[in-house]
Every structure is written in C-alpha cells, then in structure tokens.
Design an enzyme around this catalytic site. Sequence first.
Site, PDB file in Angstrom:
ATOM      1  N   ARG A  47       0.818  -1.211   0.000  1.00  0.00           N
ATOM      2  CA  ARG A  47       0.000   0.000   0.000  1.00  0.00           C
ATOM      3  C   ARG A  47       0.858   1.271   0.000  1.00  0.00           C
ATOM      4  O   ARG A  47       0.368   2.370  -0.242  1.00  0.00           O
ATOM      5  CB  ARG A  47      -0.933   0.021   1.215  1.00  0.00           C
ATOM      6  CG  ARG A  47      -2.043   1.086   1.125  1.00  0.00           C
ATOM      7  CD  ARG A  47      -2.980   1.079   2.315  1.00  0.00           C
ATOM      8  NE  ARG A  47      -2.322   1.547   3.528  1.00  0.00           N
ATOM      9  CZ  ARG A  47      -1.984   0.786   4.563  1.00  0.00           C
ATOM     10  NH1 ARG A  47      -2.234  -0.516   4.535  1.00  0.00           N
ATOM     11  NH2 ARG A  47      -1.378   1.284   5.622  1.00  0.00           N
ATOM     12  N   TYR A 100     -15.762  19.726 -13.676  1.00  0.00           N
ATOM     13  CA  TYR A 100     -16.303  18.369 -13.668  1.00  0.00           C
ATOM     14  C   TYR A 100     -17.253  18.198 -12.481  1.00  0.00           C
ATOM     15  O   TYR A 100     -16.923  18.553 -11.348  1.00  0.00           O
ATOM     16  CB  TYR A 100     -15.149  17.380 -13.597  1.00  0.00           C
ATOM     17  CG  TYR A 100     -15.553  15.926 -13.564  1.00  0.00           C
ATOM     18  CD1 TYR A 100     -16.441  15.398 -14.487  1.00  0.00           C
ATOM     19  CD2 TYR A 100     -15.013  15.079 -12.600  1.00  0.00           C
ATOM     20  CE1 TYR A 100     -16.792  14.064 -14.463  1.00  0.00           C
ATOM     21  CE2 TYR A 100     -15.353  13.731 -12.566  1.00  0.00           C
ATOM     22  CZ  TYR A 100     -16.243  13.236 -13.496  1.00  0.00           C
ATOM     23  OH  TYR A 100     -16.594  11.904 -13.464  1.00  0.00           O
ATOM     24  N   ASP A 169      -6.654  21.186 -12.642  1.00  0.00           N
ATOM     25  CA  ASP A 169      -7.055  19.938 -13.278  1.00  0.00           C
ATOM     26  C   ASP A 169      -6.670  20.038 -14.746  1.00  0.00           C
ATOM     27  O   ASP A 169      -7.261  20.803 -15.517  1.00  0.00           O
ATOM     28  CB  ASP A 169      -8.565  19.720 -13.117  1.00  0.00           C
ATOM     29  CG  ASP A 169      -9.014  18.363 -13.643  1.00  0.00           C
ATOM     30  OD1 ASP A 169      -8.381  17.848 -14.596  1.00  0.00           O
ATOM     31  OD2 ASP A 169     -10.007  17.823 -13.119  1.00  0.00           O
ATOM     32  N   LYS A 194      -8.240   9.142 -19.032  1.00  0.00           N
ATOM     33  CA  LYS A 194      -8.638   9.767 -20.291  1.00  0.00           C
ATOM     34  C   LYS A 194      -7.453   9.872 -21.249  1.00  0.00           C
ATOM     35  O   LYS A 194      -6.860   8.867 -21.614  1.00  0.00           O
ATOM     36  CB  LYS A 194      -9.333  11.083 -19.979  1.00  0.00           C
ATOM     37  CG  LYS A 194     -10.579  10.842 -19.100  1.00  0.00           C
ATOM     38  CD  LYS A 194     -11.278  12.104 -18.697  1.00  0.00           C
ATOM     39  CE  LYS A 194     -12.569  11.813 -17.945  1.00  0.00           C
ATOM     40  NZ  LYS A 194     -12.330  11.165 -16.616  1.00  0.00           N
TER      41      LYS A 194
END
Length: 369
Positions: A47, A100, A169, A194
């Site tokens: 992790r 978004y 972003d 994306k």
Amino acid sequence: MEIGDGTLAVGAGRPEAENFAPALPGPVFAAHYHLTGEASGPYTYGRDTNPTWTLLERAIGELEGGAEVVSFSSGMAAVAGVLLSQVRSGDVVVLPDDCYHTTRALKERLESYGAVVRMGPTADDAQIGLLEGARLIWLETPSNPELDVCDIRRVAEAAHRAGALVAVDNTLATPLGQRPLDLGADFSVASDTKSLSGHGDLLLGHVATRDPGLAEAVRVWRRTVGAIPGPMEAWLAHRSLATLQLRLDRQAANALAVAEALRGHPHVSGLRYPGLPDDPSHEVAARQMRRFGCVVSFALRDEASAERFLGSLRHVMQATSFGSVHSSAERRARWGGDAVPAGFVRFSAGVEDTDDLVADVLRALAAIG
C-alpha cells in the site's frame, strides 16, 4: 539537450538499459516484500510503494517538466488527494462552478469538515475575485464540458499574492498540451483514465508538484486512505505513454476538423473548441496550450435532436469520458449536474481518419431532419 515531445514520451520513465532485461519491466504484483531488520527501504508494503508505480511516476514527472508525482487509483482519487490533504476546518477553498461535476460534489464533503467553499466561473479569470483569505484555489482549464479557459499564470500570481495554493485539473490537455507547473501552479492534477493513457481500458490519476512537502502530504493521504493504483493499470498506462504525442496530435487535428465542419451548421449552436481562432477562449488558450485537446462541445436544438444525432453516428461510440483512441460522444445533460441545454453534446475526437470522422458527423447531422 532539448528533445521533442515524441522522443520524451517514448523514453519517459524507462530504466537504464540492462543486458537481457526488458525495456519496460512488467507489472510487479506484491502485497509485501522481503523485509528484515528495520522497516526502511524503497519497497516495504504494497500500500506504500510499488516498483511499477515508481517507473510510471518517474515518467509522468518527466512529462510534467520535472516534478514529483503521486499516482492514484482514479482521477477523482487524485482530486480528493489534493483537496482533502491540504484543507482543514476553517480554510477557504475556491472551486470553479463549471468544472467536472464530481469535483463540484466535493463541496458538500469539504463543508461537512468545516471548510468554506466559494464557487465562480472559469471564464474571464472570475475566481480571482474570490481569493481573499483562501487556502487553495482549484482551476480546471479547459473546463469540462463547456471548454472555457482561464489564464493560469495570471490566476496563480494573484493566488500566491493572497497566500493561496493553486491546483489545476489538467486532464483535458495532458502535460504535452499544457504544463500548469511551468505557469505557476503548485499542483497539476489529472484523470489519466482519459487522454494520458488514451485507450479507455483503465482507471488512473496523478498529482504532480515541485514542492517535496506538498508531494509528501499527498503521498501520506494516499497511503492512509488506500487510494492506490493497481500494478497492471500502472504498467498499461506507462506502456501507453509511448504513443501519447502521436495520439494527441491526431486527436487535436480531428477535433479541429470536426469543429470547422460544425461551424455555421444550421442545427448547431454554442460551438466551442479552444483551437478555433474565433472561439472566445482561443487567445488565452493559445498563450498557454501547445495542443488544444480532443474535445468539442456544441448544442443541438433539443434532447430528441441530440439523441437522433448520436444514434446515427457509425464511427463514434456513445459513451461518457473522453480522450480515447476511439471517438465518442454523449448528450451530457443525461447525467444532470451540468448547467447545459438538453441537446448539449460533448464530442471526443479519436484517431480515426479525419475525412471519415467528419463525414460521419455531417451524415448524422443530416439525419436530424
């Protein structure tokens, strides 16, 4: 020595050549590693760190113009990694009201923790007017889905004068289209689901920064909440970087061709693409973007017209998200949350032959009647 974007993308994050070793090692699947004595070293627990993440993060850091990178399990995990690691009770956060919709949904979460959230539009750098006393300002440029643009350098300078951090972003542009860190931002954030990975087959995100302290805070947040990427996803994304420049150039060319074909069409209103010389955002976008991206937005007269258009496309899939090698489009209002007309279409140009894609769009528009 200065190298081109294609050369950079092909070699980014690759290990030094080693005889009989692969150019890009395969994914490392490990929950734990051999560990004797003190718990120190590059790899201790799955992790915390993973060799496959290391190579991907090094690669994206090179694409970002030199940065520390923290990879995440999704774009929203990366967004949350910045906002929720940096903001405390009583802090003021400035968000775009046209970004978004899931990023905007964090407003309620931030407020539940005692933060104050102010919201303003992307266009005309309007968020500057909301900076007083802010801890962090979040930018999304071009905005999703309406493609407004703000001047990152101007906003960053104003924010830093006010004592605020700046996060951008950069999902739509990718680091080969725009480098927010070079323009003064403290964080460059993206959904690598994306355009960066570009094949529509994985979920991933990243945060880049040149401040080691900020990078460590984000890294601790990732470790604490467990928002880690899978090794296979990380490896697939790294493999995909080699074609990033090729994909972006073809997608931008296709997006511009589609936008030009849509300009002046009787069925189309509200056409936006920052690469169009007459787009309201073009002047600012041209100053800070090297590529204008793959997304075109426009509106048809109503929901029925949009659905008829989408259903008539042959080479374009109906899907959410954007940035894939396969062109896609959707009627964005079906999700709610965005202040767009019922017939608003977000179109993502892929890498198909330009003439075929434009012909498909015009044929589908003719089918509306």
